[in-house]
Design a protein around this motif. Structure first.
Motif, PDB file in Angstrom:
ATOM      1  N   GLY A   4       0.783  -1.218   0.000  1.00  0.00           N
ATOM      2  CA  GLY A   4       0.000   0.000   0.000  1.00  0.00           C
ATOM      3  C   GLY A   4       0.817   1.271   0.000  1.00  0.00           C
ATOM      4  N   ARG A   5       2.125   1.171   0.006  1.00  0.00           N
ATOM      5  CA  ARG A   5       2.998   2.341   0.011  1.00  0.00           C
ATOM      6  C   ARG A   5       3.625   2.543  -1.367  1.00  0.00           C
ATOM      7  N   THR A   6       4.095   3.760  -1.593  1.00  0.00           N
ATOM      8  CA  THR A   6       4.830   4.076  -2.812  1.00  0.00           C
ATOM      9  C   THR A   6       6.295   4.275  -2.468  1.00  0.00           C
ATOM     10  N   ALA A   7       7.170   3.712  -3.272  1.00  0.00           N
ATOM     11  CA  ALA A   7       8.614   3.879  -3.105  1.00  0.00           C
ATOM     12  C   ALA A   7       9.175   4.564  -4.338  1.00  0.00           C
ATOM     13  N   VAL A   8      10.400   5.059  -4.229  1.00  0.00           N
ATOM     14  CA  VAL A   8      11.118   5.584  -5.393  1.00  0.00           C
ATOM     15  C   VAL A   8      12.113   4.520  -5.838  1.00  0.00           C
ATOM     16  N   GLU A   9      12.017   4.145  -7.111  1.00  0.00           N
ATOM     17  CA  GLU A   9      12.906   3.135  -7.685  1.00  0.00           C
ATOM     18  C   GLU A   9      13.985   3.826  -8.511  1.00  0.00           C
ATOM     19  N   TYR A  10      15.225   3.463  -8.255  1.00  0.00           N
ATOM     20  CA  TYR A  10      16.369   3.953  -9.017  1.00  0.00           C
ATOM     21  C   TYR A  10      17.031   2.737  -9.670  1.00  0.00           C
ATOM     22  N   THR A  11      17.148   2.742 -11.002  1.00  0.00           N
ATOM     23  CA  THR A  11      17.717   1.599 -11.713  1.00  0.00           C
ATOM     24  C   THR A  11      18.851   2.055 -12.625  1.00  0.00           C
ATOM     25  N   VAL A  12      19.976   1.360 -12.525  1.00  0.00           N
ATOM     26  CA  VAL A  12      21.136   1.633 -13.380  1.00  0.00           C
ATOM     27  C   VAL A  12      21.510   0.324 -14.076  1.00  0.00           C
ATOM     28  N   PRO A  13      21.556   0.319 -15.421  1.00  0.00           N
ATOM     29  CA  PRO A  13      21.915  -0.915 -16.128  1.00  0.00           C
ATOM     30  C   PRO A  13      23.404  -1.196 -16.010  1.00  0.00           C
ATOM     31  N   GLY A  14      23.805  -2.400 -16.386  1.00  0.00           N
ATOM     32  CA  GLY A  14      25.229  -2.712 -16.432  1.00  0.00           C
ATOM     33  C   GLY A  14      25.957  -1.722 -17.326  1.00  0.00           C
ATOM     34  N   GLY A  15      27.053  -1.154 -16.828  1.00  0.00           N
ATOM     35  CA  GLY A  15      27.802  -0.151 -17.579  1.00  0.00           C
ATOM     36  C   GLY A  15      27.272   1.256 -17.430  1.00  0.00           C
ATOM     37  N   GLY A  16      26.110   1.415 -16.794  1.00  0.00           N
ATOM     38  CA  GLY A  16      25.559   2.742 -16.552  1.00  0.00           C
ATOM     39  C   GLY A  16      26.186   3.383 -15.322  1.00  0.00           C
ATOM     40  N   THR A  17      25.766   4.616 -15.034  1.00  0.00           N
ATOM     41  CA  THR A  17      26.436   5.367 -13.982  1.00  0.00           C
ATOM     42  C   THR A  17      25.517   5.891 -12.890  1.00  0.00           C
ATOM     43  N   ARG A  18      24.436   6.603 -13.279  1.00  0.00           N
ATOM     44  CA  ARG A  18      23.766   7.399 -12.245  1.00  0.00           C
ATOM     45  C   ARG A  18      22.260   7.502 -12.459  1.00  0.00           C
ATOM     46  N   SER A  19      21.510   7.326 -11.361  1.00  0.00           N
ATOM     47  CA  SER A  19      20.091   7.661 -11.286  1.00  0.00           C
ATOM     48  C   SER A  19      19.860   8.186  -9.872  1.00  0.00           C
ATOM     49  N   GLU A  20      19.748   9.508  -9.735  1.00  0.00           N
ATOM     50  CA  GLU A  20      19.671  10.119  -8.412  1.00  0.00           C
ATOM     51  C   GLU A  20      18.629  11.239  -8.394  1.00  0.00           C
ATOM     52  N   LEU A  21      18.233  11.606  -7.182  1.00  0.00           N
ATOM     53  CA  LEU A  21      17.367  12.752  -6.951  1.00  0.00           C
ATOM     54  C   LEU A  21      17.927  13.587  -5.802  1.00  0.00           C
ATOM     55  N   GLU A  22      17.542  14.874  -5.783  1.00  0.00           N
ATOM     56  CA  GLU A  22      17.943  15.781  -4.716  1.00  0.00           C
ATOM     57  C   GLU A  22      16.711  16.243  -3.949  1.00  0.00           C
ATOM     58  N   PRO A  23      16.612  15.935  -2.659  1.00  0.00           N
ATOM     59  CA  PRO A  23      15.504  16.471  -1.868  1.00  0.00           C
ATOM     60  C   PRO A  23      15.441  17.992  -1.970  1.00  0.00           C
ATOM     61  N   ALA A  24      14.237  18.523  -2.043  1.00  0.00           N
ATOM     62  CA  ALA A  24      14.050  19.973  -2.138  1.00  0.00           C
ATOM     63  C   ALA A  24      14.188  20.589  -0.744  1.00  0.00           C
ATOM     64  N   TYR A  25      15.410  20.552  -0.255  1.00  0.00           N
ATOM     65  CA  TYR A  25      15.736  21.147   1.039  1.00  0.00           C
ATOM     66  C   TYR A  25      17.044  21.886   0.891  1.00  0.00           C
ATOM     67  N   ARG A  26      17.341  22.744   1.837  1.00  0.00           N
ATOM     68  CA  ARG A  26      18.501  23.624   1.700  1.00  0.00           C
ATOM     69  C   ARG A  26      19.821  22.867   1.825  1.00  0.00           C
ATOM     70  N   SER A  27      20.904  23.562   1.473  1.00  0.00           N
ATOM     71  CA  SER A  27      22.243  23.013   1.622  1.00  0.00           C
ATOM     72  C   SER A  27      22.657  23.024   3.097  1.00  0.00           C
ATOM     73  N   PHE A  28      23.691  22.233   3.402  1.00  0.00           N
ATOM     74  CA  PHE A  28      24.174  22.101   4.773  1.00  0.00           C
ATOM     75  C   PHE A  28      25.485  22.852   4.926  1.00  0.00           C
ATOM     76  N   ARG A  29      25.556  23.670   5.993  1.00  0.00           N
ATOM     77  CA  ARG A  29      26.657  24.599   6.201  1.00  0.00           C
ATOM     78  C   ARG A  29      27.416  24.250   7.474  1.00  0.00           C
ATOM     79  N   PRO A  30      28.582  24.867   7.675  1.00  0.00           N
ATOM     80  CA  PRO A  30      29.344  24.602   8.903  1.00  0.00           C
ATOM     81  C   PRO A  30      28.506  24.822  10.156  1.00  0.00           C
ATOM     82  N   ASP A  31      28.634  23.882  11.091  1.00  0.00           N
ATOM     83  CA  ASP A  31      27.963  23.884  12.396  1.00  0.00           C
ATOM     84  C   ASP A  31      26.497  23.457  12.332  1.00  0.00           C
ATOM     85  N   ASP A  32      25.968  23.161  11.140  1.00  0.00           N
ATOM     86  CA  ASP A  32      24.650  22.525  11.078  1.00  0.00           C
ATOM     87  C   ASP A  32      24.736  21.126  11.677  1.00  0.00           C
ATOM     88  N   GLU A  33      23.654  20.677  12.282  1.00  0.00           N
ATOM     89  CA  GLU A  33      23.574  19.302  12.771  1.00  0.00           C
ATOM     90  C   GLU A  33      22.174  18.768  12.476  1.00  0.00           C
TER      91      GLU A  33
END
Length: 264
Positions: free
Chosen positions: A83-112
């Motif tokens: 009943g849930r939805t997942a995100v599927e990332y598939t890379v074939p043999g010899g392939g390199t990248r399938s990625e996503l970036e969360p729509a959230y800010r960058s992380f800076r010094p002293d962030d935790e």
């Protein structure tokens, strides 16, 4: 991790866009622009969540350059949470990248922050490959390998980082099993100072790393980092690989980051 750099017009465009993303990310702690707000419930301490419904991709930025010789990420029925939805990332043999970036800010010094990942590796995933396979990375705003990533290598989940500044380090965090889900919860204090940058890891409810301080820190000097999830790996791997993320959480506490979509 030693991925080769690709000198192409596409990379030039990528560099320009990333610079804009980082600038926007430094503006403050609110969610940065993307397809839309987090689609999942955001309880106390949760600042971003991928969600587990059909509109899950709306909580990520639109970044077509994060697909390279691979399929675009897809919203699919979760293979292990009915009943849930997942995100599927598939890379074939010899392939390199399938990625996503969360729509959230960058992380800076002293962030935790605390990060929760509900990751399912299907039975055919090449967990025993000796080459690098990145499933999450806190990518630096400049070129090169990130200061911190989670990899699958040699049948293990491994923290890896520092190569971009000549301070490469690795830390084993537990077995990576094909045909099973793993819940990985990390605390990261972001700093380019090895005495200040630190990491905790909880693997399937058990603390396996406490206050680990990488010799290269958790940021690179004069840079920020941003989160990417999916599958990024050596093109020397000949087997196809798919990774399913049932849930991804960014939070301010361990409890909040551990509130991942149930696998039971």
């Amino acid at each position: 991790m030693s991925p080769s750099r690709r000198a192409s017009a596409a990379r030039i465009v990528l560099g320009t866009v990333l610079a804009l993303v980082v600038t926007a990310g430094c503006a403050g702690p609110t969610s940065s622009s993307g397809r839309g707000p987090s689609s999942g419930p955001t309880g106390e301490g949760v600042v971003w969540r991928s969600g587990t419904t059909a509109d899950v991709l709306d909580s990520y930025r639109v970044t077509p350059w994060n697909t390279d010789d691979a399929e675009d990420p897809r919203a699919v029925e979760s293979p292990d949470v009915p009943g849930r939805t997942a995100v599927e990332y598939t890379v074939p043999g010899g392939g390199t990248r399938s990625e996503l970036e969360p729509a959230y800010r960058s992380f800076r010094p002293d962030d935790e922050y605390w990060f929760g990942f509900a990751v399912y590796l299907p039975s055919g995933f090449p967990v025993d490959a000796s080459d690098w396979q990145v499933i999450a990375q806190w990518k630096n705003s400049g070129d090169g390998s990130p200061p911190l990533s989670i990899q699958v290598r040699g049948g293990r989940f491994v923290l890896d980082g520092g190569e971009g500044i000549g301070e490469h380090w690795t830390r084993d965090i537990g077995p990576a099993r094909a045909g099973a889900r793993s819940d990985l919860v990390l605390r990261v204090r972001f700093s380019d100072d090895p005495d200040e940058g630190s990491i905790d890891v909880v693997h399937d409810g058990r603390e396996v790393v406490s206050d680990y301080r990488p010799r290269g820190g958790t940021l690179y000097p004069d840079e920020v980092s941003y989160l990417k999830t999916g599958l990024y790996r050596s093109d020397d791997i000949s087997d196809e690989g798919s990774v399913y993320f049932d849930d991804v959480v960014i939070a301010t506490s361990r409890e909040a980051a551990s509130s991942l979509a149930s696998s039971s």
